[in-house]
Design an enzyme around this catalytic site. Structure first.
Site, PDB file in Angstrom:
ATOM      1  CB  ILE A 142      -0.989   0.025   1.194  1.00 30.87           C
ATOM      2  CG1 ILE A 142      -0.265  -0.132   2.529  1.00 30.87           C
ATOM      3  CG2 ILE A 142      -2.035  -1.056   1.027  1.00 30.87           C
ATOM      4  CD1 ILE A 142      -1.204  -0.127   3.722  1.00 30.87           C
ATOM      5  CG  ASP A 143      -0.062   4.117  -2.802  1.00 33.31           C
ATOM      6  OD1 ASP A 143       0.658   3.298  -3.403  1.00 33.31           O
ATOM      7  OD2 ASP A 143      -1.130   4.566  -3.264  1.00 33.31           O
ATOM      8  CE  LYS A 144       6.549   9.268   2.911  1.00 37.33           C
ATOM      9  NZ  LYS A 144       7.462  10.305   2.376  1.00 37.33           N
TER      10      LYS A 144
END
Length: 312
Positions: A142-144
């Site tokens: 999942i994105d930062k």
């Protein structure tokens, strides 16, 4: 510094005008530190309109064509680091973590440590080897600036079993998000292929050109005036930035999204307001279906409280 992959994009959105070069590139290169971006600019790895631009303070203009030359990453093994981890479940085969917003999942150029992988290596000792030495154990990501549930594999048997479920789209992955504007229908589906944006290779976009099948199902949880909508989004597929791209595609970008939404944000949102709250899968070893839930983080809940105070 050796020039590796080249990323090219054009400033088309008016809200990007006047933004500093280092801030602009940091927004696009989400998993690369701003200090590393500044180093790239200073060392001649950025061009604007065909000319080297070595000032991080350069202000973007509409129509600018920016080229970023990203040096090839060296496949150095990730090192264990004693970092805070919220472990939701763990056994001899896998671990489920609740990732904090702001934590990068695996090392990337200019971001060699301080990642979830570094923390998992310290906590678990060993992880699966299928995705190499800088992404050990990582089955999905999942994105930062997206928080929430993520599973990692401790061995190759488990990794392979979970990866097959991802390929078959049988894993349950549900997110909560706040979008801009009022979504009129109660629920809907976005079925639109996602690939690299042909006009901006630092972003993803709905495109037939090299795009892969992407399906997102969403339903409205609550509306706030005609300005914002709290939704749940369920992934049928799992493309990079899928929910963010799909919601922007139907003209409802996520609140705070620096890449696919307006430059200006509100209600204290720093990064997209997106949380992976539900994760379910069949354990490859036992055959048992397991499901985990994560409460909304404080920052997300605070934004909802502010929206309720303003629009109720």
């Amino acid at each position: 510094m050796d020039r590796g992959e080249t990323y090219t994009f054009q400033i088309e959105e008016s809200e990007r005008e006047g933004q500093r070069l280092d801030a602009l590139l940091s927004a696009f290169m989400e998993e690369t530190s701003r200090s590393y971006i500044q180093k790239l600019i200073a060392s001649g790895n950025v061009r604007v309109n065909g000319k080297d631009e070595s000032s991080k303070k350069y202000k973007a203009r509409r129509g600018d064509v920016i080229e970023l030359f990203l040096p090839e990453a060296r496949e150095l093994p990730a090192e264990p680091q004693d970092l805070p981890l919220n472990i939701v479940y763990e056994d001899d085969d896998l671990v489920v973590v609740d990732k904090a917003k702001g934590m990068v999942v695996h090392p990337a150029p200019g971001n060699p440590d301080g990642t979830l992988v570094n923390a998992l290596l310290y906590h678990c000792g060993n992880l699966s080897s299928i995705n190499g030495v800088i992404r050990p154990g990582i089955v999905h990501r999942i994105d930062k600036d997206t928080s929430g549930l993520l599973m990692a594999a401790k061995n190759d048997f488990t990794h392979s079993g979970l990866a097959k479920q991802l390929e078959a789209h049988s894993i349950t992955r549900a997110y909560q998000a706040v979008t801009l504007y009022n979504i009129k229908e109660e629920r809907g589906t976005v079925n639109a292929p996602i690939g690299r944006d042909p006009k901006n290779r630092l972003r993803r976009a709905v495109t037939e050109q090299g795009g892969k099948r992407a399906v997102t199902h969403y339903r409205v949880l609550k509306r706030f005036g005609g300005a914002y909508t709290h939704i749940e989004a369920r992934l049928e597929t799992g493309r990079t930035h899928q929910i963010r791209v799909h919601m922007a595609h139907i003209h409802h970008p996520l609140l705070g999204d620096p890449l696919y939404g307006p430059r200006k944000t509100a209600f204290g949102a720093e990064g997209q307001v997106l949380h992976a709250w539900l994760l379910g899968f069949i354990h490859p070893r036992t055959g048992e279906y397991m499901e985990f839930k994560s409460p909304l983080p404080q920052e997300f809940q605070s934004i909802l409280n502010k929206l309720e105070a303003k629009y109720e």
